[in-house]
Design a protein around this motif. Structure first.
Motif, PDB file in Angstrom:
ATOM      1  N   ILE A  15      -6.013  -5.847  -0.749  1.00  0.00           N
ATOM      2  CA  ILE A  15      -6.163  -5.170  -2.126  1.00  0.00           C
ATOM      3  C   ILE A  15      -4.962  -5.869  -2.973  1.00  0.00           C
ATOM      4  O   ILE A  15      -4.027  -6.024  -2.753  1.00  0.00           O
ATOM      5  N   GLU A  19      -5.336  -6.031 -10.772  1.00  0.00           N
ATOM      6  CA  GLU A  19      -6.347  -6.833 -10.607  1.00  0.00           C
ATOM      7  C   GLU A  19      -6.475  -8.308 -11.198  1.00  0.00           C
ATOM      8  O   GLU A  19      -5.958  -8.619 -12.229  1.00  0.00           O
ATOM      9  N   ARG A  93     -12.994  -0.698   0.334  1.00  0.00           N
ATOM     10  CA  ARG A  93     -12.670  -0.513  -0.934  1.00  0.00           C
ATOM     11  C   ARG A  93     -12.817  -1.139  -2.031  1.00  0.00           C
ATOM     12  O   ARG A  93     -13.019  -0.829  -3.159  1.00  0.00           O
ATOM     13  N   ALA A  94     -13.054  -2.482  -1.948  1.00  0.00           N
ATOM     14  CA  ALA A  94     -13.430  -3.617  -3.031  1.00  0.00           C
ATOM     15  C   ALA A  94     -15.161  -3.430  -2.941  1.00  0.00           C
ATOM     16  O   ALA A  94     -15.372  -3.857  -3.859  1.00  0.00           O
ATOM     17  N   GLU A 116     -12.308   1.169  -9.410  1.00  0.00           N
ATOM     18  CA  GLU A 116     -12.676   0.506  -8.242  1.00  0.00           C
ATOM     19  C   GLU A 116     -11.536  -0.482  -7.953  1.00  0.00           C
ATOM     20  O   GLU A 116     -11.284  -1.242  -9.007  1.00  0.00           O
ATOM     21  N   GLU A 117     -11.149  -0.918  -6.759  1.00  0.00           N
ATOM     22  CA  GLU A 117     -10.101  -1.547  -6.463  1.00  0.00           C
ATOM     23  C   GLU A 117     -10.878  -3.142  -6.283  1.00  0.00           C
ATOM     24  O   GLU A 117     -11.910  -3.141  -6.048  1.00  0.00           O
ATOM     25  N   SER A 118     -10.023  -4.088  -6.272  1.00  0.00           N
ATOM     26  CA  SER A 118     -10.248  -5.465  -6.392  1.00  0.00           C
ATOM     27  C   SER A 118      -9.553  -6.191  -5.099  1.00  0.00           C
ATOM     28  O   SER A 118      -8.201  -5.613  -4.510  1.00  0.00           O
ATOM     29  N   ILE A 119      -9.816  -7.147  -4.600  1.00  0.00           N
ATOM     30  CA  ILE A 119      -9.070  -8.075  -3.566  1.00  0.00           C
ATOM     31  C   ILE A 119      -8.755  -9.379  -3.949  1.00  0.00           C
ATOM     32  O   ILE A 119      -9.601  -9.870  -4.633  1.00  0.00           O
ATOM     33  N   ARG A 136     -14.906  -8.248  -5.831  1.00  0.00           N
ATOM     34  CA  ARG A 136     -15.485  -6.975  -5.382  1.00  0.00           C
ATOM     35  C   ARG A 136     -16.645  -7.624  -4.697  1.00  0.00           C
ATOM     36  O   ARG A 136     -17.205  -8.534  -4.838  1.00  0.00           O
ATOM     37  N   CYS A 137     -17.098  -6.342  -4.185  1.00  0.00           N
ATOM     38  CA  CYS A 137     -18.180  -6.665  -3.112  1.00  0.00           C
ATOM     39  C   CYS A 137     -19.244  -5.556  -3.004  1.00  0.00           C
ATOM     40  O   CYS A 137     -19.141  -4.380  -3.631  1.00  0.00           O
TER      41      CYS A 137
END
Length: 309
Positions: A15, A19, A93-94, A116-119, A136-137
């Motif tokens: 995570i 971003e 989470r992504a 929304e989170e990113s990785i 993101r997924c």
């Protein structure tokens, strides 16, 4: 000259605190145990010049909107102990899901509609590292008897660096051995009955869009439409009338539980499933129905909850 081997791969995901800023995942803390992996290292668009010249010929192109796309599967299994975060949690989470940790009990994932989170993802393929940032997924999953169930992730991220890098030492000890889908390991309830099921598939339906503008380049999650399909053995209408349920647009709950041993259980709950138009088929000369499933929010951001326990 060294030969690079296809099956030698390390996949790392972490995570991002900010971003698009590399969160520097490591093999010791952020390794993902995956299979059926593919990468498009430089996805994007091409801009042609179309110059008018005194001669004919190819004028080449300008590459625009570069991003990375990956797809891979992760086995559906628990985290080893109730309340432990599964090692694939960052991927959920992504995928536009929140993470709620109930210490000693379970970890729950549910959809969110903002924040929304990113990785950052490192894809290190036998000596060459591809970095994707702000990734993101979308996630889907399928259950079929006698098969290992797997989450399928489709990932988009901004193009980072591509460099020679040695494969890291990875710790995959958090990944539990899955159990196959079966009558003993898997239970399914749909609209108040326990159907004899041939398969169940779920797709979060997250719309992931690369967005390249003046002053900002991001990978965004812009919409969600969670859906699925259940293939069930056809029962007498007096037991369950899927046609009447579909015509009435009746909403009712679904639950699937995979695994029976604490620490290796993954549970899927949906409070308001609508059945679409059933279609009829057969397997081994036994009549079945294919039921389209619409996962409808009941109170908002609750159309699907995944609990690891």
């Amino acid at each position: 000259m060294a030969t690079r081997k296809y099956r030698k791969l390390a996949l790392l995901a972490k995570i991002e605190a900010t971003e698009g800023t590399d969160s520097v995942p490591t093999g010791a803390a952020d390794a993902i145990q995956a299979n059926d992996v593919s990468i498009t290292p430089m996805a994007g668009n091409e801009e042609t010049r179309n110059l008018m010249l005194p001669w004919l010929g190819n004028q080449g192109v300008i590459l625009t909107g570069d991003y990375v796309q990956m797809e891979f599967s992760v086995e559906v299994a628990g985290a080893g102990a109730a309340g432990d975060v599964p090692p694939y949690g960052a991927l959920f989470r992504a995928s536009g899901m929140s993470e709620t940790i109930n210490a000693g009990v379970d970890v729950q994932y549910a959809p969110v509609s903002d924040g929304e989170e990113s990785i950052s993802i490192y894809y290190i393929h036998d000596g060459v590292r591809h970095v994707a940032l702000g990734a993101r997924c979308n996630m889907s999953v399928e259950f079929a008897p006698e098969r290992i169930p797997r989450f399928r992730f489709t990932v988009m991220g901004l193009l980072g660096t591509i460099t020679d890098q040695a494969l890291p030492v990875v710790d995959l000890s958090g990944f539990q051995t899955p159990v196959a889908v079966s009558s003993a390991n898997t239970s399914l309830t749909l609209h108040g009955v326990n159907p004899v099921a041939e398969s169940l598939s779920i797709d979060l339906g997250q719309q992931i869009e690369p967005r390249f503008l003046i002053g900002e380049e991001r990978i965004l999650l812009t919409d969600r439409n969670t859906n699925g399909t259940a293939v069930v053995e056809a029962l007498p209408l007096g037991t369950i009338d899927w046609f009447a349920i579909a015509r009435a647009r009746t909403q009712a709950a679904m639950q699937l539980v995979q695994g029976t041993t604490p620490g290796n259980i993954v549970q899927f709950d949906a409070p308001a499933i609508e059945i679409g138009r059933p279609s009829q088929g057969q397997t081994q000369n036994i009549i079945n129905y294919s039921l389209p499933l619409s996962f409808v929010p009941s109170a908002g951001n609750d159309e699907l909850t995944i609990t690891v326990k």
